[in-house]
Design a protein around this motif. Structure first.
Motif, mmCIF file in Angstrom:
data_model
loop_
_atom_site.group_PDB
_atom_site.id
_atom_site.type_symbol
_atom_site.label_atom_id
_atom_site.label_comp_id
_atom_site.label_asym_id
_atom_site.label_seq_id
_atom_site.Cartn_x
_atom_site.Cartn_y
_atom_site.Cartn_z
ATOM 1 N N GLY A 238 80.809 30.179 8.547
ATOM 2 C CA GLY A 238 80.471 29.620 9.834
ATOM 3 C C GLY A 238 79.921 28.334 9.728
ATOM 4 O O GLY A 238 80.249 27.275 10.450
ATOM 5 N N TYR A 239 78.862 28.261 8.734
ATOM 6 C CA TYR A 239 78.220 26.862 8.602
ATOM 7 C C TYR A 239 79.212 25.751 8.102
ATOM 8 O O TYR A 239 79.077 24.677 8.751
ATOM 9 C CB TYR A 239 77.414 27.054 7.607
ATOM 10 N N THR B 270 88.867 29.990 15.214
ATOM 11 C CA THR B 270 88.750 30.899 13.903
ATOM 12 C C THR B 270 88.409 32.222 14.474
ATOM 13 O O THR B 270 88.989 33.185 13.952
ATOM 14 C CB THR B 270 87.391 30.384 12.788
ATOM 15 N N GLN B 271 87.351 32.389 15.336
ATOM 16 C CA GLN B 271 87.056 33.617 15.995
ATOM 17 C C GLN B 271 88.109 34.181 16.655
ATOM 18 O O GLN B 271 88.377 35.373 16.737
ATOM 19 C CB GLN B 271 85.685 33.434 17.028
ATOM 20 N N SER C 248 75.037 38.972 11.320
ATOM 21 C CA SER C 248 74.562 40.257 10.365
ATOM 22 C C SER C 248 75.177 40.182 9.089
ATOM 23 O O SER C 248 74.934 40.991 8.378
ATOM 24 C CB SER C 248 74.771 41.663 11.077
ATOM 25 N N SER C 249 75.869 39.224 8.788
ATOM 26 C CA SER C 249 76.572 39.042 7.614
ATOM 27 C C SER C 249 76.276 37.430 6.991
ATOM 28 O O SER C 249 76.713 36.682 7.554
ATOM 29 C CB SER C 249 78.086 39.270 7.579
ATOM 30 N N LYS C 250 75.670 37.499 5.749
ATOM 31 C CA LYS C 250 75.578 36.079 5.300
ATOM 32 C C LYS C 250 76.928 35.512 4.790
ATOM 33 O O LYS C 250 77.026 34.216 4.829
ATOM 34 C CB LYS C 250 74.441 36.559 3.637
ATOM 35 N N PHE C 251 77.731 36.302 4.439
ATOM 36 C CA PHE C 251 79.038 35.792 3.964
ATOM 37 C C PHE C 251 79.828 35.257 5.342
ATOM 38 O O PHE C 251 80.309 34.104 5.109
ATOM 39 C CB PHE C 251 80.084 36.993 3.725
ATOM 40 N N ASP C 252 79.668 35.851 6.494
ATOM 41 C CA ASP C 252 80.093 35.109 7.784
ATOM 42 C C ASP C 252 79.221 33.784 8.131
ATOM 43 O O ASP C 252 79.800 32.959 8.683
ATOM 44 C CB ASP C 252 80.206 36.093 9.162
#
Length: 318
Positions: free
Chosen positions: A288-289, A266-267, A280-284
């Motif tokens: 990722g989780y 994905t990265q 630094s992004s909760k969205f990311d």
């Protein structure tokens, strides 16, 4: 055939046709719930004919399967009636009431199944609006684990450069970091890279090439990929043609989830388009989780994003 479930507390859709619950009549003696729905069509919100859906009759309440059938019939009737109009997008309500013997998650799942079945034959964007969403896919224990994951890894933005970090491209991120550390080093780095050979040596596999390589490696068809990502066929065709077009980050993530890419893949796919996942992004971190746990249910991912007040991987047309 994009489709997504949205939380009415967070988002209002701009659908061409909005089907709203105009009135709910409840007869306690039966009990019986009679939904009167209205259609608001076009930007002016022209009112079209009402439709009535009867649910939760006494017979249905004594037989959960009959109630399930009634809800499916209700959505089927609504969808077939709206198919008479020429439109691109449709907003539907959740036909659930506390009189029901079914839970909100069960009705949500029934509505989802009926909409996806409809989208096998019609190419529309459909939003299911659930105004009293209460974790229809995940238990609170799951959110507890997710919360711990975010608390452990989240690195709050420290400057204006990081305010919209989850939307920032890879090149922008590199410039931000170099400026923050040392403006002189940034300028010196540009000078050192300012030769054609150096620049060409740093080129990676183009996004379109990498995307379709992943599709081929997984023996998936284009239809399977864009349906799994809940994106529009026209948009996917635009991506395939290339011509310098790069989709948005959330579209790429939806494609990665549809193909069930791991975190490294994905990265790599994001980097080929100039994006990256960051702590630094909760969205990311939420995306990722789910990928780390190999949970590729797009509806569950969106529910988690809504839980944290974030926009989901929406089925908008770019």
């Amino acid at each position: 055939m994009p489709f997504c479930i949205v939380n009415d507390d967070i988002i209002r859709t701009n659908a061409d046709i909005k089907v709203r619950i105009k009135k709910t009549s409840i007869e306690q003696s039966l009990p019986l719930v009679l939904y009167t729905l209205e259609y608001l069509v076009g930007t002016r919100g022209d009112l079209c004919n009402d439709i009535q859906v009867v649910l939760h009759s006494e017979e249905q309440r004594n037989d959960r399967e009959k109630e399930r059938e009634a809800i499916c019939d209700g959505y089927r009737e609504i969808l077939l009636k709206t198919a008479d109009f020429e439109y691109d997008s449709l907003e539907l309500p959740l036909l659930w009431n506390f009189q029901s013997s079914l839970t909100c998650p069960e009705v949500t799942e029934l509505a989802k199944d009926m909409i996806l079945e409809f989208l096998d034959y019609y190419d529309y964007t459909i939003y299911l609006v659930v105004p009293f969403y209460r974790n229809p896919f995940m238990e609170e224990e799951f959110f507890h684990d997710l919360s711990e994951h975010i608390d452990r890894k989240y690195t709050p933005p420290e400057s204006l450069f990081e305010a919209d970090s989850h939307l920032m491209g890879n090149g922008q991120r590199m410039i931000r970091d170099m400026l923050k550390d040392s403006p002189e080093a940034y300028i010196d780095g540009l000078v050192k890279l300012n030769t054609l050979d150096e620049l060409m040596s740093r080129m990676e596999e183009p996004f379109v090439t990498q995307l379709f390589r992943y599709i081929d490696e997984r023996n998936m068809t284009d239809v399977e990929v864009y349906k799994g990502a809940m994106i529009d066929r026209k948009l996917f065709s635009k991506i395939r043609k290339g011509n310098g077009y790069t989709p948005r980050k959330d579209t790429i993530l939806a494609l990665a989830i549809s193909m069930k890419l791991n975190l490294d893949e994905t990265q790599d796919l994001l980097k080929s388009a100039g994006y990256i996942l960051t702590d630094s992004s909760k969205f990311d971190l939420i995306i990722g989780y789910f990928i780390e746990n190999e949970d590729y249910n797009l509806f569950k991912i969106n529910e988690a994003l809504y839980k944290y007040g974030l926009n989901g991987l929406r089925c908008t047309r770019e």
